[in-house]
Write an enzyme that holds these catalytic residues in place. Structure first.
Site, PDB file in Angstrom:
ATOM      1  N   GLY A  37      15.950 -38.654  35.702  1.00 11.19           N
ATOM      2  CA  GLY A  37      15.655 -40.071  35.742  1.00 11.19           C
ATOM      3  C   GLY A  37      15.333 -40.496  37.157  1.00 11.19           C
ATOM      4  N   MET A  39      17.199 -41.855  39.412  1.00  9.75           N
ATOM      5  CA  MET A  39      18.217 -41.615  40.441  1.00  9.75           C
ATOM      6  C   MET A  39      18.493 -40.142  40.677  1.00  9.75           C
ATOM      7  SD  MET A  39      20.367 -44.709  41.235  1.00  9.75           S
ATOM      8  CE  MET A  39      21.618 -43.672  41.856  1.00  9.75           C
ATOM      9  N   GLY A  40      18.161 -39.292  39.734  1.00 11.02           N
ATOM     10  CA  GLY A  40      18.466 -37.886  39.936  1.00 11.02           C
ATOM     11  C   GLY A  40      18.202 -37.049  38.706  1.00 11.02           C
ATOM     12  N   VAL A  42      19.923 -34.089  35.845  1.00 14.65           N
ATOM     13  CA  VAL A  42      21.162 -33.632  35.215  1.00 14.65           C
ATOM     14  C   VAL A  42      20.971 -32.196  34.756  1.00 14.65           C
ATOM     15  CG1 VAL A  42      22.863 -34.038  33.401  1.00 14.65           C
ATOM     16  CG2 VAL A  42      21.690 -35.982  34.455  1.00 14.65           C
ATOM     17  N   LYS A  58      25.131 -33.988  37.787  1.00 15.70           N
ATOM     18  CA  LYS A  58      24.057 -34.892  38.173  1.00 15.70           C
ATOM     19  C   LYS A  58      23.870 -34.819  39.683  1.00 15.70           C
ATOM     20  CE  LYS A  58      22.203 -39.532  37.667  1.00 15.70           C
ATOM     21  NZ  LYS A  58      22.330 -40.860  37.018  1.00 15.70           N
ATOM     22  N   ASP A 161      22.303 -51.675  31.895  1.00 17.11           N
ATOM     23  CA  ASP A 161      21.214 -50.841  31.377  1.00 17.11           C
ATOM     24  C   ASP A 161      21.559 -50.271  30.007  1.00 17.11           C
ATOM     25  OD1 ASP A 161      18.635 -49.825  31.547  1.00 17.11           O
ATOM     26  OD2 ASP A 161      19.272 -47.958  32.483  1.00 17.11           O
TER      27      ASP A 161
END
Length: 399
Positions: A37, A39-40, A42, A58, A161
């Protein structure tokens, strides 16, 4: 040939992702990329200190040189660790650290199953399943809204979210569904007393954002999550988003969330039977003004639990009806007299007196003593008219 293809795919993945096949903190062996995603990423990993137990790791997209992202990531770890311990319905954070390149990561429980977006692609949820999933989502949100402890004070947390991708559904050994809320990394404290602030940039998923969230209001509260939950519930029931837009732009989504009224369920899915209490609940969650929505998750839980009890009672009544039908079909024919009674017409050599006999009727709950009789029509009519305290199983068209 198959083994060579597998090795080729593994090599290809390794070339594209430098983490696969490496250890983090001499403990977590990265096996595969399972999600990514903004942000990072997984990864599926093995915790060698726990005998190779599967975990999810993550890893942030940027290193600690970006202070805002690192602060947000640290907050994600802190919130997830506290909330995951408090609620079964929030994914658990197990550990955290930094890579050799000073990039932070954290370790979560590894979940096997599907997220809600994957499920809704293939099926429309039946009302009992919908109620079960929503009930568990609400229990997780209620835990977050009740807050986390910071320096002895409790600060409520909102998710900001809520969407199908962040609702994960697993099945345990008993085949019961367990719902987990993912990604509290963009959650926001309801007070600035923590000294932690978010970047000014917009964070969230446009199709599920509340109007006040899109307007950038600083003091969002739990009713913003309730609006997002309303969008999610509508989609779960109908299989369609409540708002139709021309483009996926911020402006179009804002116009929809702020001004467009959600359609009535019966107008877009007349074939689906939805209880009026549930329709009212979803529409109230989708109210444009925060004061018109349920003020906290507990108000939603009251309605969901009432509907769950109602449907459980209906299921129980249906099961009883099925058992009663099975009893009628399980009547055995074991003697001449019983065979005569089960015939649909009066035998030619009809007896000059009523035929009566007793019989132990086998049922799943054990044998039930019964009394059988072949009577004239007028006698049967008397039993029908005066049946106040005895249950009779009979065939009216015997003769």
């Amino acid at each position: 040939m198959l083994q060579n293809e597998i090795h080729r795919q593994v090599r290809q993945k390794t070339e594209l992702d430098t983490y696969i096949g490496k250890f983090l903190n001499n403990r977590y062996l990265i096996r595969d990329l399972i999600g990514k995603g903004g942000m990072g990423r997984v990864y599926l990993a093995e915790d060698v200190a726990k005998g190779g137990m599967a975990v999810a790791v993550k890893i942030l997209s940027m290193n600690l040189a970006n202070q805002q992202l690192s602060q947000r990531f640290a907050r994600e770890i802190f919130i997830g660790a506290q909330l995951g311990r408090k609620s079964t319905h929030i994914v658990r954070v197990l550990s955290y650290g930094v890579t050799e390149d000073k990039i932070p990561y954290y370790v979560m429980e590894y979940l096997q199953g599907k997220n809600l977006k994957q499920i809704l692609k293939n099926e429309t949820l039946k009302i009992p399943n919908f109620l079960e999933i929503c009930h568990q989502i609400c229990l997780g949100l209620q835990c977050a809204h009740q807050g986390v402890s910071i320096k002895g004070e409790i600060f409520p947390v909102i998710h900001r979210d809520i969407k199908p991708e962040n609702i994960f559904i697993i099945e345990d050994d008993s085949k019961d569904r367990i719902v987990k809320i993912l990604d509290f990394g963009i959650a926001k404290f309801l007070t600035e007393r923590t000294g932690i602030t978010l970047a000014e940039s917009f964070i969230g998923s446009l199709p599920y954002c509340s109007p006040e969230h899109m307007e950038g209001r600083k003091l969002l509260d739990v009713r913003s999550d309730i609006y997002s939950l309303g969008v999610l519930m509508f989609e779960m029931l109908i299989g369609k988003h409540p708002f139709q837009i021309k483009s996926n732009s911020f402006a179009d989504w804002y116009q929809a969330h702020r001004f467009q009224m959600p359609p009535m369920f019966e107008d877009i899915a007349p074939q689906i039977s939805i209880p009026k209490e549930l329709k009212k609940l979803v529409m109230s969650c989708l109210a444009k003004e925060v004061s018109d929505r349920p003020q906290d998750i507990s108000q939603i839980l009251v309605v969901l639990e009432q509907l769950q009890r109602k449907y459980n009672n209906l299921i129980s009544d249906n099961q009883k009806n099925i058992q009663n039908q099975e009893l009628l079909q399980l009547v055995p024919v074991t003697s001449l007299s019983e065979k005569i009674c089960l015939q649909k017409s009066w035998p030619k050599n009809q007896p000059i007196a009523p035929i009566c006999f007793s019989h132990l009727l086998p049922t799943p709950q054990g044998s039930v003593p019964t009394f059988w009789a072949m009577l004239a029509k007028k006698e049967i009519a008397k039993f029908i008219d005066n049946n106040n305290y005895t249950e009779f199983i009979f065939q009216k068209n015997l003769y």
